[in-house]
Motif scaffolding. Structure first.
Motif: not given
Length: 552
Positions: A248-249, A160, A296, A285, A299-300, A306, A162, A303, A519
Motif C-alpha cells: 500500500r505504500d 494521532r 475523497y 477511490e 477520507d483518503n 470519521k 484520530g 485521513h 468526514v
C-alpha cells in the motif's frame, strides 16, 4: 557493521549512513522490507536518477505543531492557528477547507489535553526535539518534547489524527521516543543538565482530545530496558530487509519506477501526462472522488476522523460482501449451496458469526441469488483466493493502480477475477452498461490484461461481474483479449481518472449523501458544523473530534 540492501535494485551513493525514524518501526512486519530499509539510507538514490514526486499539499500535522508551539510561546490561540495555516500554505497550495476545520479543532483539543497533563504531572515546558547521533547512525522521533522545570521529568508526545492508542502497536515508537528523551541531544548538541529520573511517552488524539500514557518509566534503567526490548530488535530487522514486496505504500517509495517487483503498464489509466504527483488509486477511490472530491480528499488523503454514517444500501452491500468472503474462504473451495442460507428465522446459516440477525435478513435475498452463480460450482476450480490485492504502476501517469477482486481463481488453465455487487435497481443491460455503472469492472479488465501480459500467460483470462438483485441476478464476463471491450474499459477508466489526476482543489459537491458522509463533520458545505466542533474553546471544552554505545 554493514547491513545489506536489496540486491535487485541499482543505486548510487553511500549506503553506510543510517537514519532511523521512529515512525518506520510501525511498518516493520507489514510493509515492503526492501523499501523500509532504503528509507533509512539518506545517502543512496536510484542509479537512473528517477525521483518520486511528492504530494503538493501542506503537512497538516506540521501546522498543528506550529500553532501549538506558538501558543506555548505566548501567542494568542486563534492567531497562532491562522498563522500556522498561512505558514504551511506558502508552497502555493493552501490548506483545504476540511483541513482548516480540522486544524482549528485539533489545536484546541491538544491544548486541552496539555492542560490535563499539567494538572497530573506538574508544569512542563516545550523543548527542542532530540536525536541520537553515533558515527554514521542517527535515531529520531518526530513529536513534541517537554521537560519539567527541575529536569526530573521529560515527556514526549505523539500526535494521532484520530484517537490516542495505548496498545502494543504503540510500544515501538514509544521506546525510541523514551530513549531519545533520556540519552538524546537537541539540535544544538546539548544533552541538558543531567538526565531525567522519569520519562513518559503520551499519545494525544487530535480528533477527540483523548490521551494515552503509553510508557511511564521511573528510572533510567527502565528506559533502556524498554528500548532494548521493544525497539532495538525491530530496528535490526528494519535496516536489514532485502525482500521487495509491492504494498500500500509503493507510491511513497523513491524506487517505485525501478522496482523489479512492481508490474508496469504504461497508459493503463489512459492519461496523456503524469498526475500531479506520484500517487495511488483504486476504483472505489475514483468512485468516491466523483461522488464528492472533498470527501475523497478528507477520507483518503487527510485521513480525518470519521463519523458513523452508513446508508442501508451500503450496509446491505457490506453484509453480502462479508458473508461471501467467509463462504469462499472455506477449505477445499467448497461451493455455496442453498442449505447454507436458510430463510431468516428458520435455521442457522453458515458463517452466522459474520452477520447479525438484521444484517442476514437484509442480505439473504441477494445471497440466495448467488447460489446458482457461485463460481466454485464449476469443474477444475483451483487456486482460490479471497480479495487478493494486485498493483500495477502506470508509468505514464506515475500512479500505482490497485485492485482487490472479491475472488480470484483458475478454471482449468484460465484465470478468473470475480467482482460481486448487489442492487435494488435494474440489472445492467450488457457488459458496456455494466462498466458504466460499476467502474471496478473496467479497472479489473485493464489490470488483469496487464498482469496477463506481464506473465505471458497463455491459458486465457476473464473478469466476471456478478450483479445480485432481490429476485434476479446475472454474471457479465469480459475476456481480457477482446479488443473492443478493452477499448470500452480504457474509455471508462480514462474518463474517471482524468479529472482526479489533475485536481488540487477537491471542492465539495453537496448532495443528499452529505448526511452520511463520514468526514462531513469537517465540511463547511454540509451546513451547520456540529456544535461541539463549532463552539470548541479552551475555556469551554474541546471538540469531539552524547551516548556511550550506538543505539542500534
Amino acid at each position: 557493521m554493514s547491513e545489506p540492501l536489496p540486491a535487485d535494485l541499482a543505486y548510487r551513493g553511500r549506503p553506510d549512513r543510517v537514519r532511523v525514524k521512529a515512525s518506520l518501526l510501525d511498518q516493520v512486519g507489514g510493509g515492503c522490507p526492501g523499501r523500509l530499509n532504503l528509507a533509512t539510507r539518506p545517502g543512496v538514490a536510484p542509479a537512473d536518477r528517477s525521483v518520486r514526486r511528492p504530494e503538493p499539499w501542506p503537512f497538516l500535522l506540521g501546522a498543528v505543531v506550529g500553532a501549538v508551539t506558538s501558543v506555548h510561546r505566548g501567542v494568542d490561540e486563534q492567531e497562532a492557528i491562522r498563522a500556522a495555516g498561512r505558514e504551511v500554505s506558502r508552497s502555493g497550495v493552501t490548506l483545504h477547507a476540511l483541513a482548516r476545520s480540522f486544524l482549528d479543532a485539533a489545536v484546541w483539543n491538544y491544548l486541552e489535553a496539555h492542560d490535563e497533563r499539567v494538572d497530573e504531572v506538574g508544569p512542563l515546558s516545550l523543548v527542542g526535539e532530540r536525536q541520537i547521533t553515533h558515527g554514521n547512525r542517527e535515531l529520531t522521533a518526530w513529536g513534541l518534547y517537554y521537560e519539567s522545570p527541575d529536569g526530573a521529568l521529560r515527556e514526549v508526545r505523539r500526535l494521532r489524527v484520530g484517537s490516542a492508542r495505548d496498545g502494543a502497536e504503540s510500544h515501538r515508537w514509544a521506546a525510541v521516543a523514551a530513549k531519545l528523551a533520556l540519552d538524546g541531544t537537541t539540535a544544538d548538541g546539548r544533552q541538558g543538565d543531567g538526565r531525567p529520573d522519569r520519562v513518559t511517552v503520551v499519545e494525544v488524539g487530535l480528533g477527540d482530545g483523548g490521551t494515552a500514557v503509553v510508557a511511564d518509566l521511573g528510572s533510567q534503567a527502565q528506559v533502556r530496558d524498554f528500548y532494548q526490548r521493544e525497539a532495538r530488535p525491530v530496528i535490526a530487522e528494519l535496516i536489514s530487509g532485502t525482500r521487495l514486496s509491492p504494498g500500500r505504500d509503493c507510491d511513497q517509495c523513491g524506487w517505485l519506477s525501478t522496482c523489479p517487483a512492481m508490474p508496469r503498464a504504461a497508459g493503463l489509466l489512459g492519461l496523456a501526462e503524469p498526475a500531479t504527483h506520484t500517487r495511488s488509486v483504486s476504483a472505489s477511490e475514483l468512485d468516491r472522488y466523483h461522488g464528492c472530491p472533498a470527501r475523497y480528499f478528507g477520507d483518503n488523503v487527510l485521513h480525518l476522523p470519521k463519523e458513523d454514517g452508513v446508508g442501508p444500501a451500503q450496509l446491505r452491500g457490506l453484509a453480502v460482501h462479508r458473508w461471501l468472503a467467509a463462504a469462499h474462504a472455506r477449505p477445499d473451495a467448497v461451493a455455496c449451496v442453498v442449505e447454507d442460507l436458510p430463510e431468516p428465522g428458520t435455521g442457522v446459516p453458515a458463517h452466522q458469526e459474520v452477520l447479525t440477525d438484521s444484517e442476514y435478513e437484509a442480505a439473504w435475498p441477494f445471497l440466495r441469488q448467488h447460489v446458482d452463480r457461485c463460481p466454485l460450482r464449476g469443474e477444475a476450480v483451483a487456486s482460490v483466493r479471497v480479495e487478493p490485492v494486485h498493483r500495477v504502476h502506470d508509468s505514464t501517469a506515475d500512479v500505482v493502480v490497485a485492485a482487490s477482486p472479491d475472488l480470484v481463481y483458475r478454471a482449468g488453465a484460465a484465470r478468473r477475477w470475480r467482482e460481486t455487487k448487489s442492487t435494488l435497481g435494474h440489472l445492467p443491460a450488457g457488459v458496456e452498461d455494466a462498466m458504466v455503472r460499476y467502474l471496478a469492472l473496467a479497472v479489473d479488465v485493464l489490470m488483469l490484461a496487464a498482469v496477463v501480459r506481464a506473465d505471458a500467460h497463455q491459458g486465457g483470462a476473464a473478469v466476471e461481474l456478478e450483479v445480485l438483485g432481490r429476485e434476479e441476478a446475472r454474471v457479465y464476463t469480459v475476456d481480457v483479449t477482446d479488443e473492443a471491450l478493452l477499448a470500452a474499459a480504457r474509455r471508462r477508466v480514462a474518463d474517471a481518472a482524468a479529472p482526479w489526476s489533475r485536481d488540487l482543489d477537491f471542492r465539495p459537491r453537496p448532495s443528499s449523501a452529505c448526511g452520511t458522509c463520514p468526514v462531513g463533520g469537517w465540511c463547511p458545505s454540509r451546513g451547520e458544523r456540529p456544535a461541539e466542533v463549532a463552539s470548541a474553546s479552551r475555556a469551554g471544552g474541546a471538540a469531539a473530534v552524547a551516548v556511550e554505545a550506538p543505539p542500534f
